[in-house]
Design an enzyme around this catalytic site. Structure first.
Site, mmCIF file in Angstrom:
data_model
loop_
_atom_site.group_PDB
_atom_site.id
_atom_site.type_symbol
_atom_site.label_atom_id
_atom_site.label_comp_id
_atom_site.label_asym_id
_atom_site.label_seq_id
_atom_site.Cartn_x
_atom_site.Cartn_y
_atom_site.Cartn_z
ATOM 1 N NE ARG A 159 -4.009 -1.891 2.348
ATOM 2 C CZ ARG A 159 -3.970 -2.936 3.156
ATOM 3 N NH1 ARG A 159 -2.980 -3.057 4.026
ATOM 4 N NH2 ARG A 159 -4.908 -3.855 3.115
ATOM 5 C CE LYS A 170 -26.562 4.032 42.435
ATOM 6 N NZ LYS A 170 -26.815 3.362 43.740
ATOM 7 C CG LEU A 218 5.399 -9.393 12.046
ATOM 8 C CD1 LEU A 218 4.295 -8.442 11.569
ATOM 9 C CD2 LEU A 218 6.404 -9.608 10.940
ATOM 10 N N GLY A 219 5.171 -11.105 15.155
ATOM 11 C CA GLY A 219 4.386 -12.322 15.337
ATOM 12 C C GLY A 219 4.750 -13.110 16.577
ATOM 13 C CG ASP A 220 2.245 -16.364 17.462
ATOM 14 O OD1 ASP A 220 1.790 -15.219 17.629
ATOM 15 O OD2 ASP A 220 1.527 -17.364 17.244
ATOM 16 C CG HIS A 235 -3.237 -7.464 12.291
ATOM 17 N ND1 HIS A 235 -3.636 -7.459 10.981
ATOM 18 C CD2 HIS A 235 -3.493 -8.718 12.747
ATOM 19 C CE1 HIS A 235 -4.123 -8.646 10.655
ATOM 20 N NE2 HIS A 235 -4.052 -9.425 11.715
ATOM 21 C CE1 TYR A 240 -28.671 4.037 32.231
ATOM 22 C CE2 TYR A 240 -29.766 6.137 31.804
ATOM 23 C CZ TYR A 240 -29.772 4.866 32.367
ATOM 24 O OH TYR A 240 -30.870 4.424 33.045
ATOM 25 C CB SER A 291 -3.249 -15.181 4.115
ATOM 26 O OG SER A 291 -3.907 -13.991 4.510
ATOM 27 C CB CYS A 317 -7.389 -15.901 16.832
ATOM 28 S SG CYS A 317 -5.815 -15.090 17.173
#
Length: 444
Positions: free
Chosen positions: A23, A428, A276-278, A300, A420, A40, A44
């Site tokens: 990009r 509360k 990057l990553g695990d 990401h 709310y 890809s 998860c």
């Protein structure tokens, strides 16, 4: 000449960083080497196909190889394993599915090799599976259907174990969990453990605690205390190990010989090599200590950091590190936490507890939420929070995470203005009540 970027690994991290770079730069050459046949996919989401809550396994794929090649001009090589890196000459060695070796050169190298699930080494290995990629999910699915599996044993008590247990139970199978202790999902506060146990038991999941596996036979698991469990299939969920063996002989620094060491820009010890990553060790923002936190959103974010740095486009606000926010669903229970580990807290931290409803108390579909917040007395900022209850647990932990990111003192929680309306919140608000209780605690 266009710069050449090679990415090792094509799951969430590798595919995302490749897309982010494209990009920002439509001229550079981008090549991905992935050692497995799948590409890809949403790691998860794997457990949720076991119950068919995610019905179509194809929906777990974010993009195809053809899409990357034809629409994004990114070349993807599946079944190609990188076996060596020579950072002195910017060269990698690759082995394909026919065991033939080739080499490739790069200007920038991005490591996203991921991790692999640990396996249990015990006597007998009958239908013992792990769940960490698409192929392993397909193997489990095939075994359940082919052998008409009715009884499944899960070894472990972390989030993968609990997600697998929940989804297999929802599928209608008999599920047992083997836990070497009596604590489940250790990220959450110990005082919430009974809620997790009660939820598992009320959903007819059998728990075997303070024991370990001695042997796995075709239709039973034998424990080290002599108990036997009727079991046709075993899923081991006892953690993961970074897949960094091929890096160990390179010039790239590793922590404990397995985690890739990176800086705030995700650079390794070699300037033109990123990770990057695990497989990486990241930084915890609260105390700047290294931490291994294998979560998709971190990957990401790191992909964006790497893409901007390689393409020389500025990021206005670099990452502060991570706050260790995590969440899990267990049947009708939601459990979430952020901040320091409970075991890292000392007596000096101020503990605030609150129990309330996620919407007005007179609404028939209200759900109870319990939350515990630990405050650093020197800064009046939240150091840890943990909550359990209905789906809106995530809302309050997310708010607290943002307060930590912005170094907000807990007394200012009374001024947070949540939306709310009776069907959505209580007048509360739980987040406001934490602030009021903190003010009272500091007056004592």
């Amino acid at each position: 000449m266009n710069k050449r970027i090679i990415i090792i690994g094509g799951v969430a991290g590798g595919a995302t960083v490749a897309s982010q770079i494209r990009r920002l730069d439509d001229q550079c050459d981008i090549v991905i080497y992935e050692k497995r046949p799948s590409f890809s996919f949403a790691n998860c989401g794997l457990p949720y196909h076991l119950s068919h809550e995610v019905e179509d396994i194809e929906s777990l794929y974010a993009a195809s190889v053809d899409e990357f090649d034809n629409k994004r001009n990114i070349k993807v090589h599946l079944n190609h394993e990188v076996i060596n890196i020579d950072t002195k000459v910017n060269k990698i060695t690759i082995k394909d599915e026919h065991n033939e070796q080739t080499t490739d050169t790069y200007d920038f190298l991005i490591l996203s090799p991921g991790a692999h699930a640990k396996r249990l080494e015990v006597r007998g290995q009958h239908r013992q599976f792990v769940l960490h990629n698409i192929e392993q999910l397909e193997d489990i699915e095939s075994s359940i259907k082919t052998h008409d599996i009715q009884n499944v044993t899960i070894i472990g008590a972390g989030y993968i174990a609990l997600e697998a247990a929940e989804n297999l139970k929802e599928r209608g199978l008999n599920v047992s969990i083997i836990n070497r202790s009596d604590q489940y999902y250790k990220a959450v506060d110990r005082q919430f453990n009974d809620d997790l146990r009660d939820t598992l038991l009320s959903n007819d999941i059998k728990l075997y605690e303070h024991c370990e596996v001695d042997q796995i036979d075709a239709h039973q698991v034998i424990l080290n205390n002599g108990q036997t469990i009727l079991s046709d299939l075993v899923i081991t969920a006892i953690g993961i190990t970074p897949s960094t063996q091929f890096i160990q002989s390179s010039q790239i620094d590793l922590i404990d010989d397995k985690f890739i060491k990176v800086n705030a820009l995700n650079q390794t010890s070699v300037d033109n090599v990123y990770a990057l990553g695990d497989a990486i060790m990241t930084r915890r923002a609260i105390d700047n200590q290294p931490i291994h936190l294998p979560l998709a959103w971190i990957t990401h974010r790191d992909a964006t950091t790497i893409a901007h740095h390689i393409t020389n486009t500025k990021i206005d606000k670099p990452s502060q590190g991570v706050y260790s926010a995590s969440i899990i669903r267990l049947f009708d229970l939601t459990i979430a936490t952020v901040g320091l580990k409970e075991s890292e807290l000392t007596d000096e931290y101020i503990k605030i507890e609150h129990s309330g409803y996620d919407r007005a108390g007179y609404m028939p579909d209200k759900e109870k939420i319990q939350i515990i917040v630990y405050i650093d007395p020197s800064t009046h900022q939240v150091a840890r929070a943990s909550a359990i209850g209905g789906r809106d647990v995530s809302k309050y932990i997310d708010l607290i995470t943002m307060s930590m990111m912005n170094q907000m003192v807990v007394e200012d929680f009374i001024n947070i203005e949540p939306t709310y309306s009776p069907p959505y919140a209580s007048p509360k608000s739980i987040i406001n009540m934490i602030g009021y209780k903190a003010i009272n605690a500091f007056k004592k």
